[in-house]
Design an enzyme around this catalytic site. Structure first.
Site, PDB file in Angstrom:
ATOM      1  N   ASP A 284       0.856  -1.185   0.000  1.00 27.94           N
ATOM      2  CA  ASP A 284       0.000   0.000   0.000  1.00 27.94           C
ATOM      3  C   ASP A 284       0.893   1.236   0.000  1.00 27.94           C
ATOM      4  OD1 ASP A 284       0.725  -1.101   2.477  1.00 27.94           O
ATOM      5  OD2 ASP A 284      -0.934  -0.209   3.549  1.00 27.94           O
ATOM      6  N   GLU A 472      12.632   2.037   7.040  1.00 24.04           N
ATOM      7  CA  GLU A 472      11.596   1.148   6.499  1.00 24.04           C
ATOM      8  C   GLU A 472      11.825   0.767   5.040  1.00 24.04           C
ATOM      9  OE1 GLU A 472       6.740   1.519   6.065  1.00 24.04           O
ATOM     10  OE2 GLU A 472       7.971   3.322   6.141  1.00 24.04           O
TER      11      GLU A 472
END
Length: 529
Positions: A284, A472
């Site tokens: 996403d 991340e």
């Protein structure tokens, strides 16, 4: 095994706080939509809602003051962890596990956090709960760090979630209960056994429950029909898609989803469902799911049968088959192994027919609504190699395609499209490097696997020596303005997060596999005076 846990309050913040929830999110009381849904109420939620209804029309009512009076913000712990310049990268990661570990007694009443029986490791930053697919990649690192205690705790947490909810939710929040994430429990179970944490057979009941969740409605589907996560194609082939039980804006991205739906012409509930289904995919967001590559409102996740999802379900089917064959216990189901071998074989055939593109030498998602293979190459093409369903000839072609089209300076790219979404160019993700490296190794492509590992470790070490942290996602090629400088990834709906669970996990595991790599000796930037 799971005693002493108060059952979770299953209501999500939107269900529970109704118009108060909508008013707080639309007024942007917090800059991040996730902040409010993670708040813990200071009293009974029904009384808070009643107080709001009584006070909101009074002159001078201040919504922000009301929220701060009745809710405790779950403050993201600042990175109070200071990187030690005398420590190497593997030692730094080992030291981070306690910082990223949460304990069940920290679950506040009536908050959206789902209780768990054991300690667990979170990704970090704004992600302060347990995430499903992230955790598999985190666990690779826990194993490499010798943290079998945490592996054991996580194993029982995931079994508990399946036993309690019939699935593993996207994350351990009530607002995530309407969807799951890429089904990697079978891979976790394999890891638990290889690490001596627990026999895989112990988890056969949970593996079967997870399978039932993903295949719900399959038995009665006619060709051309879809139900929840299952689609039966006109030729009778049964394949899976991502889905979400709800068709409302995601509570943790409420404003963002409202704005996305308003930007296009489609009925808003369809857009919300497709945004949510993409959140179930873990990707996403990405041009992978879009009809128009720069327009998020054109998202059509539920029309797409993803190659990686179907690969992971193939792995689940073969795991259930293997464990059933090995099961000598009293709960043994006769014929179960054969049934699941057949399911796996049928899925493999359907994937080769609908997802293999001979001309491009890669696996692609299949758009069942348009009855056509998708054209955008993504790193998901490695998933059939990772679960060993690709033929040797297919693996040969995928390796060549990967090397020619997706291999970048810092590792394997996610897609070939720059859309501004985070699962697109220029970003690379630790999870995808691992799928590619392992998938290639299964088919003897050791040189390319080692090259990807080398490029990724060099990139992670470069940023670590400069900024003393792991992040991340990473930009896989350097900016022309800053040659030779590694950059964190960009794009997406929230700022780049530090931490970071799965980057730590995959990097730590790769450093164990490639101990001679220069990254193993890299040091954090020296502290600034």
């Amino acid at each position: 095994m799971h005693h002493d846990i108060q059952p979770a309050d299953m209501l999500s913040p939107a269900d529970r706080y109704r118009e108060l929830f909508v008013d707080i999110q639309t007024a942007r009381i917090f800059s991040d939509s996730k902040s409010f849904v993670d708040c813990a109420p200071r009293g009974d939620p029904e009384q808070i809602l009643a107080a709001y209804r009584a006070e909101k029309s009074v002159a001078g009512f201040d919504l922000a003051a009301f929220v701060h009076a009745h809710f405790d913000l779950q403050i993201v712990p600042p990175s109070h962890y200071i990187s030690d310049p005398d420590k190497s990268l593997p030692d730094h990661i080992d030291d981070l596990w306690p910082v990223l570990t949460r304990h069940p007694h920290q679950h506040p009443p009536f908050s959206s956090l789902l209780p768990l029986p054991n300690p667990y490791v979170v990704p970090g930053g704004r992600f302060g709960e347990l995430y499903y697919w992230d955790s598999y990649f985190t666990m690779l690192g826990l194993a490499a760090s010798g943290r079998q205690d945490l592996l054991h705790a996580m194993a029982d947490n995931f079994a508990y979630l399946i036993d309690t909810y019939g699935r593993i939710p996207n994350g351990t929040r009530t607002y995530y209960l309407s969807r799951s994430q890429p089904p990697l429990f079978a891979l976790m179970v394999e890891l638990f056994e290889s690490e001596g944490v627990r026999d895989a057979l112990h988890y056969l009941p949970q593996l079967r429950k997870e399978y039932d969740f993903w295949m719900d409605g399959a038995a009665s589907l006619a060709p051309g029909q879809a139900h929840r996560r299952v689609v039966r194609l006109p030729d009778g082939a049964l394949l899976n898609r991502y889905w979400d039980e709800r068709e409302t804006p995601r509570e943790e991205s409420f404003i963002e989803d409202l704005e996305t739906a308003r930007a296009g012409e489609r009925p808003a509930p369809q857009v919300y469902r497709d945004l949510r289904a993409a959140a179930e995919s873990g990707w996403d967001f990405s041009s992978r799911w879009l009809a128009t590559e720069n327009a998020l409102h054109s998202i059509r996740t539920t029309a797409i049968l993803p190659v990686d999802l179907n690969s992971f379900l193939y792995k689940l089917e073969t795991t259930i088959a293997d464990l059933s064959a090995a099961d000598r216990g009293e709960n043994r189901v006769s014929g179960l192994a054969e049934t699941f071998r057949q399911k796996a074989a049928t899925r493999k055939t359907a994937m080769s027919r609908h997802m293999w593109n001979e001309q491009s030498g890669a696996f692609f998602d299949f758009d069942w609504a348009l009855a056509a293979m998708r054209r955008n190459l993504t790193v998901a093409t490695v998933a059939p190699l990772f679960v060993q369903l690709a033929s040797p000839a297919q693996a040969e072609r995928v390796a060549a395609t990967l090397g020619a089209r997706l291999l970048k300076e810092g590792g394997v790219a996610t897609t070939e499209t720059e859309s501004g979404q985070q699962w697109d160019e220029p970003n690379g993700w630790a999870s995808m490097q691992w799928l590619a490296i392992r998938g290639l190794e299964h088919y003897g492509k050791h040189e390319l696997a080692a090259e990807i590992a080398h490029r990724w470790l060099t990139l992670v070490a470069n940023l670590y020596t400069r900024e003393s942290k792991l992040v991340e996602k990473y930009a896989l090629y350097k900016s022309p303005e800053a040659p030779g400088v590694a950059l964190g990834g960009r794009g997406g709906e929230y700022p780049l997060q530090d931490g970071f669970g799965w980057t730590n996990g995959v990097t730590r595991k790769l450093l164990q596999l490639y101990p001679q790599h220069a990254a193993a000796g890299s040091r954090a930037a020296t502290k600034k005076a």
